[in-house]
Design a protein around this motif. Structure first.
Motif, PDB file in Angstrom:
ATOM      1  N   HIS A  25      20.562  86.987   6.271  1.00 47.56           N
ATOM      2  CA  HIS A  25      19.599  87.945   5.558  1.00 47.56           C
ATOM      3  C   HIS A  25      20.117  89.189   5.548  1.00 47.56           C
ATOM      4  N   SER A  26      20.946  89.618   6.448  1.00 45.11           N
ATOM      5  CA  SER A  26      21.628  91.036   6.433  1.00 45.11           C
ATOM      6  C   SER A  26      22.854  91.104   5.358  1.00 45.11           C
ATOM      7  N   ASN A  75      22.151  89.310   2.354  1.00 39.93           N
ATOM      8  CA  ASN A  75      21.504  88.966   1.278  1.00 39.93           C
ATOM      9  C   ASN A  75      21.998  87.538   0.785  1.00 39.93           C
ATOM     10  N   SER A 120      28.406  83.529  -0.940  1.00 37.03           N
ATOM     11  CA  SER A 120      27.442  82.229  -0.383  1.00 37.03           C
ATOM     12  C   SER A 120      28.541  81.248  -0.570  1.00 37.03           C
TER      13      SER A 120
END
Length: 397
Positions: free
Chosen positions: A236-237, A239, A295
């Motif tokens: 989450h940090s 993104n 990712s």
């Protein structure tokens, strides 16, 4: 080089015990995903309360692990398997009716007791079913069911939160647990005669021959806790939340692909040729996490960690069983997982404090370095086990 046994691994009873393990761990990981959200949104609780619902469950498991071996010896493997799975399922249905936080904590503790006993007795049953010369390979497949549950449980939970009510989610998890009872009932278990006493001594609660490899397991699980506890927050940090849902999918994929090869190598050549590279891969995967910015890098690190850690756990569990007499397999598994669970619980707490000062990248960098300590702990555990063996049957083969 050892010759492989022609005895089959995938018998009806082995498939049944693998299914029981898969279903129970799927429910376990589903709760880990859903309950914190339920506490926050369904009970208007705090973040610390959300985290505590997992901690109290693990606390119950850690407390009961040392007693599991005695309980299994006293009442028999199949009987305890049926009782523990039934009570675990009963407690699963109770979640539908719980809307008070403190009642939820009590239920989590109660269910944690039966989870601890289930996961001990299924491991002992699997070890007794698998042909002795194929234990490394067979227990690798058995442990793989736990790692598959890491993917299946959160996948179900994350995809259904917000789409169905929490009550219906809990009902679904209860049905999974109920199916495990029907898998457990037809199991044919060859009971191994052990002690029937309830002497609460260290020697009776723990299998001392397992302690060296259990310490290695604790060191691995301590740093692995940084992955299961913080990977979603870390993603989450960065993104990378969309990719984070596939992290454990990549983890499971490499673990499944490598499992037949590494299991056979363990049985034919010995554990060292599998464990040393696996520790290195585990460390490299953590290092990759420290420098993740995309990712692709996140998913690749999941694949490498899956290859390393996903191989280490079944190898260490096999060594634990092989280092103890056949009638102490329940104690061996209980001892190993007492240390293993303690590593995850303490790691989650200590590293949670550390990350507030260091940040996630530095945490994973630190984890990658200190995970290499196991390269020294493992040969120490082998020497300790061999020097402590009083007879050939207790030695690690």
């Amino acid at each position: 080089m050892k010759q492989p046994s022609s005895e089959p691994i995938w018998t009806k009873d082995f498939i049944l015990v693998v299914l029981v393990n898969l279903l129970i761990f799927t429910v376990f990981y589903s709760y880990i995903t859903v309950l914190p959200v339920y506490v926050l949104d369904g009970m208007d609780g705090t973040e610390s309360q959300a985290g505590f619902v997992t901690s109290v469950f693990l606390l119950a498991a850690i407390i009961l692990r040392p007693l599991s071996g005695m309980i299994i010896d006293r009442f028999g493997q199949k009987r305890i398997a049926i009782i523990s799975v039934t009570l675990f399922t009963f407690s699963a249905f109770l979640y539908v009716f719980i809307d008070n936080f403190y009642m939820l904590l009590a239920l989590r503790f109660f269910q944690g007791i039966w989870f601890s006993i289930i996961t001990t007795v299924t491991g002992a049953i699997a070890a007794n079913i698998i042909p002795k010369n194929r234990r490394g390979e067979g227990l690798g497949y058995f442990v793989m069911s736990m790692n598959l549950a890491v993917v299946i449980g959160p996948f179900i939970g994350l995809n259904l939160i917000g789409k169905v009510s929490f009550s219906n989610l809990f009902l679904l998890f209860s049905i999974f647990a109920l199916v495990s009872i029907f898998c457990c009932l037809p199991l044919k278990v060859k009971e191994v005669k052990g002690s029937t006493s309830f002497a609460f001594t260290l020697s009776n609660m723990f299998e001392k021959k397992v302690l060296p490899i259990a310490i290695v397991g604790l060191s691995i699980s301590f740093w692995y806790s940084s992955v299961i506890s913080f990977i979603s927050v870390y993603a989450h940090s960065l993104n990378l939340m969309d990719a984070s849902g596939y992290f454990f999918l990549c983890f499971a994929a490499t673990m499944i692909i490598s499992r037949p090869f590494t299991g056979r190598l363990f049985d034919r050549v010995g554990p060292g040729i599998v464990i040393y590279p696996s520790i290195l891969l585990f460390s490299i995967g953590l290092l990759m996490l420290a420098f993740t910015s995309s990712s692709v890098m996140l998913l690749l690190s999941g694949a490498v960690i899956g290859l390393g850690y996903g191989t280490l756990l079944p190898c260490m569990q096999t060594i634990a069983i092989q280092s103890s007499p056949a009638n102490r397999s329940g104690y061996a598994i209980a001892t190993f997982f007492t240390f293993f669970d303690t590593g995850i619980a303490t790691g989650s707490y200590i590293l949670g404090i550390l990350v507030t000062f260091s940040g996630f990248s530095n945490l994973y960098l630190l984890a990658s370095i200190f995970a290499l300590i196991s390269l020294y702990l493992y040969p120490w555990s082998r020497r300790k086990s061999k020097s402590g063996a009083n007879n050939p049957a207790s030695a690690i083969h």
